[in-house]
Write a protein that holds these residues in place. Structure first.
Motif, short mmCIF file in Angstrom:
data_model
loop_
_atom_site.label_atom_id
_atom_site.label_comp_id
_atom_site.label_asym_id
_atom_site.label_seq_id
_atom_site.Cartn_x
_atom_site.Cartn_y
_atom_site.Cartn_z
N MET A 159 3.17 -3.13 9.05
CA MET A 159 3.60 -4.70 8.49
C MET A 159 4.79 -4.67 7.30
O MET A 159 4.96 -6.20 7.53
CB MET A 159 2.51 -4.73 7.14
CG MET A 159 2.17 -6.15 7.19
SD MET A 159 1.23 -7.14 8.79
CE MET A 159 0.27 -8.09 8.08
N ASP A 160 5.51 -3.89 7.48
CA ASP A 160 6.80 -4.02 6.47
C ASP A 160 7.80 -5.22 7.84
O ASP A 160 8.75 -5.99 6.87
CB ASP A 160 7.20 -2.79 6.24
CG ASP A 160 7.84 -1.93 7.43
OD1 ASP A 160 6.90 -1.59 8.16
OD2 ASP A 160 8.33 -0.60 6.83
N VAL A 179 -5.00 -7.57 2.12
CA VAL A 179 -4.33 -7.54 1.66
C VAL A 179 -3.75 -5.65 0.80
O VAL A 179 -2.51 -5.18 1.09
CB VAL A 179 -3.44 -8.23 0.41
CG1 VAL A 179 -2.58 -7.85 -0.35
CG2 VAL A 179 -2.86 -9.39 1.65
N PRO A 180 -4.85 -5.15 -0.45
CA PRO A 180 -4.48 -3.56 -0.42
C PRO A 180 -3.90 -2.71 0.70
O PRO A 180 -2.83 -1.91 0.39
CB PRO A 180 -5.67 -3.47 -1.11
CG PRO A 180 -6.03 -4.58 -1.14
CD PRO A 180 -6.18 -5.65 0.11
N PHE A 181 -4.21 -2.90 1.88
CA PHE A 181 -4.30 -2.12 3.19
C PHE A 181 -3.08 -2.65 3.60
O PHE A 181 -1.65 -0.76 3.34
CB PHE A 181 -5.02 -1.93 4.26
CG PHE A 181 -6.58 -1.46 4.15
CD1 PHE A 181 -7.05 0.25 3.86
CD2 PHE A 181 -7.49 -2.47 3.80
CE1 PHE A 181 -8.11 0.47 3.71
CE2 PHE A 181 -8.35 -1.81 4.12
CZ PHE A 181 -9.02 -0.31 3.94
N PHE A 182 -2.38 -3.24 3.37
CA PHE A 182 -0.35 -3.90 3.72
C PHE A 182 0.08 -3.61 2.70
O PHE A 182 1.40 -3.52 2.57
CB PHE A 182 -0.76 -5.60 4.14
CG PHE A 182 -1.52 -5.66 5.84
CD1 PHE A 182 -1.95 -4.66 6.19
CD2 PHE A 182 -1.54 -6.80 5.71
CE1 PHE A 182 -2.46 -4.89 7.49
CE2 PHE A 182 -2.52 -7.69 6.91
CZ PHE A 182 -2.78 -6.55 7.84
N GLU A 232 0.75 0.31 3.07
CA GLU A 232 1.99 0.23 4.08
C GLU A 232 3.72 -0.30 3.43
O GLU A 232 4.28 0.92 4.39
CB GLU A 232 1.05 0.03 5.43
CG GLU A 232 -0.15 0.37 5.59
CD GLU A 232 -0.56 -0.84 6.97
OE1 GLU A 232 -1.99 -1.16 7.14
OE2 GLU A 232 0.24 -1.91 7.48
N VAL A 233 3.52 -1.08 3.69
CA VAL A 233 4.56 -1.63 3.59
C VAL A 233 5.19 -0.90 1.73
O VAL A 233 6.43 -0.28 1.70
CB VAL A 233 4.62 -3.14 2.42
CG1 VAL A 233 5.76 -3.55 2.03
CG2 VAL A 233 4.39 -3.50 3.52
N ARG A 234 4.54 -0.07 1.35
CA ARG A 234 5.10 1.04 0.06
C ARG A 234 5.39 2.34 0.45
O ARG A 234 5.00 3.14 -0.14
CB ARG A 234 3.88 0.55 -1.47
CG ARG A 234 4.31 -1.02 -1.46
CD ARG A 234 3.53 -1.05 -3.22
NE ARG A 234 4.70 -0.41 -4.21
CZ ARG A 234 5.86 -1.76 -4.28
NH1 ARG A 234 6.45 -2.65 -4.42
NH2 ARG A 234 6.38 -0.71 -5.68
#
Length: 351
Positions: A1-2, A140-143, A146-148
Protein backbone atom coordinates in the motif's frame (compact mmCIF):
# COMPACT_ATOMS: atom_id res chain seq x y z
CA UNK A 1 0.00 0.00 0.00
CA UNK A 2 3.03 2.31 0.31
CA UNK A 3 3.21 2.55 -3.50
CA UNK A 4 -0.39 3.73 -3.67
CA UNK A 5 0.20 6.16 -0.81
CA UNK A 6 3.28 7.63 -2.50
CA UNK A 7 1.34 8.23 -5.72
CA UNK A 8 -1.43 10.03 -3.84
CA UNK A 9 1.09 12.00 -1.78
CA UNK A 10 2.96 13.14 -4.87
CA UNK A 11 -0.03 14.22 -6.91
CA UNK A 12 -2.55 15.28 -4.27
CA UNK A 13 -1.88 14.99 -0.55
CA UNK A 14 1.45 16.87 -0.33
CA UNK A 15 -0.20 20.04 -1.55
CA UNK A 16 -3.32 19.55 0.58
CA UNK A 17 -1.35 18.99 3.78
CA UNK A 18 0.92 21.95 2.99
CA UNK A 19 -2.17 24.15 2.75
CA UNK A 20 -4.09 22.65 5.69
CA UNK A 21 -1.13 22.19 8.06
CA UNK A 22 1.63 24.53 6.91
CA UNK A 23 4.89 24.60 8.77
CA UNK A 24 6.22 27.99 9.90
CA UNK A 25 9.21 29.60 8.16
CA UNK A 26 11.64 28.76 10.98
CA UNK A 27 10.27 25.30 11.47
CA UNK A 28 10.35 24.78 7.71
CA UNK A 29 14.10 25.28 7.65
CA UNK A 30 14.62 23.03 10.68
CA UNK A 31 12.34 20.40 9.21
CA UNK A 32 14.32 20.35 6.00
CA UNK A 33 17.68 19.99 7.73
CA UNK A 34 16.51 17.25 10.06
CA UNK A 35 14.77 15.19 7.40
CA UNK A 36 16.83 15.76 4.30
CA UNK A 37 19.50 13.29 3.27
CA UNK A 38 21.20 15.83 0.99
CA UNK A 39 22.53 19.34 1.32
CA UNK A 40 21.31 22.44 -0.49
CA UNK A 41 23.23 23.83 -3.41
CA UNK A 42 20.72 26.66 -3.54
CA UNK A 43 17.68 27.89 -1.68
CA UNK A 44 15.42 26.52 -4.41
CA UNK A 45 16.81 22.97 -4.32
CA UNK A 46 14.27 20.28 -3.37
CA UNK A 47 15.67 17.97 -0.67
CA UNK A 48 15.66 14.20 -1.14
CA UNK A 49 14.36 13.16 2.30
CA UNK A 50 11.39 11.33 0.84
CA UNK A 51 12.35 7.74 0.20
CA UNK A 52 10.77 6.02 -2.81
CA UNK A 53 8.37 3.16 -2.07
CA UNK A 54 9.68 1.02 -4.91
CA UNK A 55 12.80 0.52 -7.01
CA UNK A 56 10.74 0.12 -10.17
CA UNK A 57 10.23 3.85 -10.67
CA UNK A 58 10.82 7.16 -8.92
CA UNK A 59 8.36 9.96 -8.35
CA UNK A 60 10.12 13.24 -7.73
CA UNK A 61 8.50 15.00 -4.75
CA UNK A 62 7.46 18.59 -5.20
CA UNK A 63 8.36 21.35 -2.75
CA UNK A 64 5.00 20.76 -1.06
CA UNK A 65 6.32 17.45 0.31
CA UNK A 66 8.39 19.47 2.82
CA UNK A 67 5.99 22.31 3.60
CA UNK A 68 3.60 20.62 6.02
CA UNK A 69 3.77 20.24 9.77
CA UNK A 70 2.87 16.60 9.10
CA UNK A 71 5.67 15.06 6.97
CA UNK A 72 4.93 12.02 4.88
CA UNK A 73 6.09 9.57 7.53
CA UNK A 74 3.87 11.03 10.26
CA UNK A 75 1.65 8.20 11.47
CA UNK A 76 -1.42 10.42 11.85
CA UNK A 77 -1.02 11.74 8.32
CA UNK A 78 -0.57 8.21 7.00
CA UNK A 79 -3.66 7.03 8.87
CA UNK A 80 -5.82 9.87 7.55
CA UNK A 81 -4.48 9.55 4.01
CA UNK A 82 -4.99 5.80 3.91
CA UNK A 83 -8.50 6.19 5.26
CA UNK A 84 -9.40 8.66 2.51
CA UNK A 85 -7.83 6.41 -0.13
CA UNK A 86 -9.59 3.29 1.18
CA UNK A 87 -12.96 5.01 1.42
CA UNK A 88 -13.12 7.47 -1.48
CA UNK A 89 -10.91 5.63 -3.96
CA UNK A 90 -12.61 2.38 -2.96
CA UNK A 91 -15.96 4.02 -3.72
CA UNK A 92 -14.69 5.14 -7.13
CA UNK A 93 -13.43 1.63 -7.95
CA UNK A 94 -16.77 0.17 -6.83
CA UNK A 95 -18.78 2.51 -9.05
CA UNK A 96 -16.51 2.05 -12.07
CA UNK A 97 -16.45 -1.76 -11.91
CA UNK A 98 -20.12 -2.15 -11.02
CA UNK A 99 -21.28 0.38 -13.61
CA UNK A 100 -19.26 -1.17 -16.42
CA UNK A 101 -20.63 -4.58 -15.51
CA UNK A 102 -24.18 -3.23 -15.14
CA UNK A 103 -24.25 -1.67 -18.62
CA UNK A 104 -22.15 -4.14 -20.60
CA UNK A 105 -22.57 -7.55 -18.91
CA UNK A 106 -25.58 -7.67 -16.57
CA UNK A 107 -28.78 -8.99 -18.16
CA UNK A 108 -31.44 -6.32 -17.63
CA UNK A 109 -34.16 -8.87 -18.16
CA UNK A 110 -33.53 -9.67 -14.49
CA UNK A 111 -35.65 -6.61 -13.67
CA UNK A 112 -38.77 -8.66 -14.40
CA UNK A 113 -37.81 -11.54 -12.11
CA UNK A 114 -40.43 -12.01 -9.35
CA UNK A 115 -37.75 -11.64 -6.68
CA UNK A 116 -36.21 -8.45 -8.00
CA UNK A 117 -36.90 -5.67 -5.49
CA UNK A 118 -38.52 -2.32 -5.93
CA UNK A 119 -35.78 0.31 -6.56
CA UNK A 120 -33.18 -2.40 -6.00
CA UNK A 121 -30.20 -0.73 -7.70
CA UNK A 122 -30.69 2.46 -5.67
CA UNK A 123 -30.95 0.41 -2.47
CA UNK A 124 -27.80 -1.55 -3.29
CA UNK A 125 -25.85 1.64 -3.97
CA UNK A 126 -27.17 3.25 -0.80
CA UNK A 127 -26.14 0.29 1.34
CA UNK A 128 -22.69 0.01 -0.24
CA UNK A 129 -22.08 3.75 0.09
CA UNK A 130 -23.03 3.64 3.78
CA UNK A 131 -20.89 0.56 4.49
CA UNK A 132 -17.64 1.58 2.79
CA UNK A 133 -16.62 4.45 5.15
CA UNK A 134 -17.08 2.16 8.18
CA UNK A 135 -15.30 -0.77 6.55
CA UNK A 136 -12.47 1.65 5.77
CA UNK A 137 -12.08 2.61 9.44
CA UNK A 138 -11.65 -1.06 10.34
CA UNK A 139 -9.30 -1.72 7.43
CA UNK A 140 -6.89 1.20 7.81
CA UNK A 141 -4.88 -0.27 10.74
CA UNK A 142 -3.77 -3.09 8.44
CA UNK A 143 -2.68 -0.61 5.76
CA UNK A 144 -0.83 1.56 8.29
CA UNK A 145 0.99 -1.53 9.55
CA UNK A 146 2.02 -2.37 5.98
CA UNK A 147 3.24 1.15 5.21
CA UNK A 148 5.24 1.29 8.43
CA UNK A 149 7.06 -1.93 7.65
CA UNK A 150 5.33 -4.55 9.79
CA UNK A 151 4.17 -6.69 6.86
CA UNK A 152 6.24 -9.05 4.73
CA UNK A 153 5.80 -7.06 1.54
CA UNK A 154 8.87 -7.04 -0.69
CA UNK A 155 9.77 -4.84 -3.63
CA UNK A 156 12.09 -6.41 -6.19
CA UNK A 157 11.45 -9.92 -7.55
CA UNK A 158 14.97 -10.79 -6.39
CA UNK A 159 13.81 -10.21 -2.81
CA UNK A 160 11.44 -13.19 -2.97
CA UNK A 161 12.29 -16.31 -0.92
CA UNK A 162 13.03 -18.05 -4.23
CA UNK A 163 12.49 -16.90 -7.81
CA UNK A 164 9.43 -19.07 -8.58
CA UNK A 165 7.74 -17.63 -5.50
CA UNK A 166 6.98 -14.57 -7.64
CA UNK A 167 4.64 -16.84 -9.61
CA UNK A 168 3.45 -19.10 -6.80
CA UNK A 169 2.39 -16.18 -4.59
CA UNK A 170 -0.76 -15.70 -6.69
CA UNK A 171 -2.23 -19.21 -6.24
CA UNK A 172 -0.98 -19.20 -2.62
CA UNK A 173 -2.94 -16.01 -1.95
CA UNK A 174 -6.08 -17.33 -3.64
CA UNK A 175 -5.95 -20.67 -1.77
CA UNK A 176 -5.28 -19.05 1.61
CA UNK A 177 -8.03 -16.46 1.33
CA UNK A 178 -10.53 -18.86 -0.25
CA UNK A 179 -10.17 -21.26 2.71
CA UNK A 180 -10.70 -18.65 5.41
CA UNK A 181 -13.43 -16.71 3.60
CA UNK A 182 -15.37 -19.95 3.20
CA UNK A 183 -15.44 -20.53 6.96
CA UNK A 184 -16.06 -16.87 7.80
CA UNK A 185 -18.91 -16.71 5.28
CA UNK A 186 -20.39 -19.95 6.55
CA UNK A 187 -20.12 -18.66 10.10
CA UNK A 188 -22.06 -15.55 9.10
CA UNK A 189 -24.97 -17.85 8.24
CA UNK A 190 -25.20 -19.06 11.84
CA UNK A 191 -28.65 -18.14 13.18
CA UNK A 192 -27.14 -16.07 16.00
CA UNK A 193 -25.45 -13.62 13.62
CA UNK A 194 -27.16 -14.05 10.26
CA UNK A 195 -30.13 -11.72 10.71
CA UNK A 196 -27.99 -8.94 12.18
CA UNK A 197 -24.85 -9.11 10.05
CA UNK A 198 -25.37 -11.09 6.87
CA UNK A 199 -29.05 -10.75 6.03
CA UNK A 200 -28.54 -7.21 4.63
CA UNK A 201 -26.47 -8.74 1.82
CA UNK A 202 -29.04 -11.48 1.27
CA UNK A 203 -31.72 -8.88 0.81
CA UNK A 204 -30.79 -9.17 -2.86
CA UNK A 205 -32.24 -12.47 -4.09
CA UNK A 206 -31.43 -11.55 -7.69
CA UNK A 207 -28.43 -9.25 -7.22
CA UNK A 208 -27.06 -6.73 -9.67
CA UNK A 209 -23.35 -5.78 -9.87
CA UNK A 210 -24.06 -2.95 -7.40
CA UNK A 211 -24.83 -5.60 -4.74
CA UNK A 212 -21.17 -6.64 -4.80
CA UNK A 213 -20.25 -4.27 -1.96
CA UNK A 214 -23.72 -3.87 -0.42
CA UNK A 215 -22.94 -5.42 2.97
CA UNK A 216 -23.41 -4.69 6.62
CA UNK A 217 -20.05 -3.02 7.48
CA UNK A 218 -18.99 -5.75 9.92
CA UNK A 219 -19.92 -8.42 7.40
CA UNK A 220 -17.92 -6.79 4.62
CA UNK A 221 -14.93 -6.29 6.90
CA UNK A 222 -15.04 -9.83 8.31
CA UNK A 223 -14.89 -11.35 4.84
CA UNK A 224 -11.98 -9.08 3.89
CA UNK A 225 -9.78 -9.96 6.89
CA UNK A 226 -7.99 -12.90 5.19
CA UNK A 227 -6.85 -10.54 2.41
CA UNK A 228 -5.30 -8.18 4.94
CA UNK A 229 -3.61 -10.69 7.23
CA UNK A 230 -1.98 -12.61 4.39
CA UNK A 231 0.95 -10.17 3.85
CA UNK A 232 1.65 -10.17 7.60
CA UNK A 233 2.14 -13.94 7.50
CA UNK A 234 3.58 -14.65 4.06
CA UNK A 235 5.86 -12.67 1.74
CA UNK A 236 4.01 -10.79 -1.00
CA UNK A 237 5.37 -8.58 -3.75
CA UNK A 238 4.19 -4.96 -3.54
CA UNK A 239 3.05 -4.80 -7.15
CA UNK A 240 1.40 -8.23 -6.87
CA UNK A 241 -0.44 -6.88 -3.83
CA UNK A 242 -1.94 -4.05 -5.91
CA UNK A 243 -2.84 -6.46 -8.73
CA UNK A 244 -4.57 -8.79 -6.29
CA UNK A 245 -6.41 -5.87 -4.69
CA UNK A 246 -7.80 -4.92 -8.10
CA UNK A 247 -8.59 -8.55 -8.91
CA UNK A 248 -10.58 -8.99 -5.69
CA UNK A 249 -12.77 -5.98 -6.44
CA UNK A 250 -13.38 -7.09 -10.02
CA UNK A 251 -14.11 -10.67 -8.92
CA UNK A 252 -16.58 -9.49 -6.28
CA UNK A 253 -18.50 -7.63 -8.98
CA UNK A 254 -18.13 -10.55 -11.40
CA UNK A 255 -19.88 -13.08 -9.16
CA UNK A 256 -22.85 -10.73 -8.80
CA UNK A 257 -23.28 -9.82 -12.48
CA UNK A 258 -25.68 -12.65 -13.38
CA UNK A 259 -23.73 -13.60 -16.50
CA UNK A 260 -23.22 -17.34 -16.08
CA UNK A 261 -20.09 -17.96 -18.11
CA UNK A 262 -18.15 -20.35 -15.90
CA UNK A 263 -19.99 -23.68 -15.88
CA UNK A 264 -17.15 -25.18 -13.89
CA UNK A 265 -17.07 -27.68 -11.06
CA UNK A 266 -14.01 -25.87 -9.66
CA UNK A 267 -14.55 -22.14 -10.16
CA UNK A 268 -17.09 -20.45 -7.89
CA UNK A 269 -18.41 -18.09 -10.54
CA UNK A 270 -21.58 -16.07 -10.90
CA UNK A 271 -23.78 -19.15 -11.38
CA UNK A 272 -22.57 -20.72 -8.13
CA UNK A 273 -23.03 -17.45 -6.28
CA UNK A 274 -26.53 -17.04 -7.72
CA UNK A 275 -27.35 -20.40 -6.13
CA UNK A 276 -26.15 -18.93 -2.85
CA UNK A 277 -28.36 -15.84 -3.09
CA UNK A 278 -31.37 -17.89 -4.15
CA UNK A 279 -31.05 -20.80 -1.75
CA UNK A 280 -28.95 -19.30 1.09
CA UNK A 281 -27.15 -22.35 2.50
CA UNK A 282 -24.94 -23.35 -0.42
CA UNK A 283 -21.74 -22.24 -2.15
CA UNK A 284 -20.05 -20.13 0.52
CA UNK A 285 -16.69 -20.12 -1.28
CA UNK A 286 -15.16 -17.01 -2.81
CA UNK A 287 -13.02 -18.29 -5.67
CA UNK A 288 -13.39 -22.08 -5.79
CA UNK A 289 -15.88 -24.81 -4.88
CA UNK A 290 -13.20 -26.85 -3.06
CA UNK A 291 -14.21 -26.03 0.50
CA UNK A 292 -17.91 -26.24 -0.27
CA UNK A 293 -17.31 -29.76 -1.51
CA UNK A 294 -15.25 -30.55 1.59
CA UNK A 295 -17.88 -29.00 3.88
CA UNK A 296 -20.88 -30.57 2.15
CA UNK A 297 -22.34 -27.20 1.07
CA UNK A 298 -21.70 -27.33 -2.66
CA UNK A 299 -24.67 -27.06 -4.98
CA UNK A 300 -24.20 -27.40 -8.72
CA UNK A 301 -25.87 -24.56 -10.62
CA UNK A 302 -28.98 -25.45 -12.58
CA UNK A 303 -28.14 -26.25 -16.19
CA UNK A 304 -30.89 -23.84 -17.27
CA UNK A 305 -28.77 -20.91 -16.08
CA UNK A 306 -26.29 -21.41 -18.91
CA UNK A 307 -28.86 -20.99 -21.67
CA UNK A 308 -30.39 -17.55 -21.96
CA UNK A 309 -33.71 -18.77 -23.31
CA UNK A 310 -34.18 -21.02 -20.29
CA UNK A 311 -32.54 -18.96 -17.52
CA UNK A 312 -35.06 -16.15 -18.13
CA UNK A 313 -38.01 -18.46 -18.73
CA UNK A 314 -41.19 -18.44 -16.66
CA UNK A 315 -40.74 -22.14 -15.90
CA UNK A 316 -37.26 -21.62 -14.44
CA UNK A 317 -38.41 -18.63 -12.42
CA UNK A 318 -41.35 -20.63 -11.04
CA UNK A 319 -38.99 -23.33 -9.89
CA UNK A 320 -36.60 -20.81 -8.35
CA UNK A 321 -39.38 -18.95 -6.50
CA UNK A 322 -40.98 -22.10 -5.12
CA UNK A 323 -37.77 -23.49 -3.66
CA UNK A 324 -36.39 -20.10 -2.62
CA UNK A 325 -39.50 -19.26 -0.59
CA UNK A 326 -39.36 -22.60 1.22
CA UNK A 327 -35.72 -22.12 2.18
CA UNK A 328 -36.21 -18.43 2.96
CA UNK A 329 -38.93 -19.20 5.51
CA UNK A 330 -36.67 -21.75 7.21
CA UNK A 331 -33.73 -19.33 7.36
CA UNK A 332 -35.41 -15.96 7.94
CA UNK A 333 -39.06 -16.47 8.77
CA UNK A 334 -41.30 -13.74 7.39
CA UNK A 335 -40.06 -12.25 4.11
CA UNK A 336 -39.89 -8.48 4.67
CA UNK A 337 -38.53 -7.62 1.23
CA UNK A 338 -40.41 -5.08 -0.87
CA UNK A 339 -40.97 -6.54 -4.32
CA UNK A 340 -42.16 -4.47 -7.23
CA UNK A 341 -45.96 -4.37 -7.73
CA UNK A 342 -45.74 -5.97 -11.18
CA UNK A 343 -43.50 -8.65 -9.79
CA UNK A 344 -45.96 -9.22 -6.95
CA UNK A 345 -48.72 -9.82 -9.48
CA UNK A 346 -46.50 -12.21 -11.42
CA UNK A 347 -45.57 -13.94 -8.17
CA UNK A 348 -49.24 -14.46 -7.30
CA UNK A 349 -49.86 -16.02 -10.72
CA UNK A 350 -46.91 -18.32 -10.24
CA UNK A 351 -47.98 -19.42 -6.78
Amino acid sequence: MDIVLEVFDTFLFDRLYAIALPVSGHAYGTHIVNDATSTFSSVREVPTAVHPSTQLWKLKPSEYAFMSYWPRDNVWRQTLSLYLITWLFGLVVYFICATLSYYFIFDHATFTHPKYLRNQVALEIKQASAALPIISVLTVPFFVGEVRGYAKLYDAPTDAPFWLYNVFQFPFFVCFTDFFIYWIHRGLHHPRVYKTLHKPHHKWIMPTPYASHAFHPLDGFAQSVPYHIYPFIFPLNKVAYIILFAFINIWTVFIHDGEYVANSSIINGAACHTMHHLYFNYNYGQFTTLWDRFGGSYRKPNEELFRRESKMSKQEWERQCTEMETVQKEVEGVDDRDYHDEERRLQKKIL
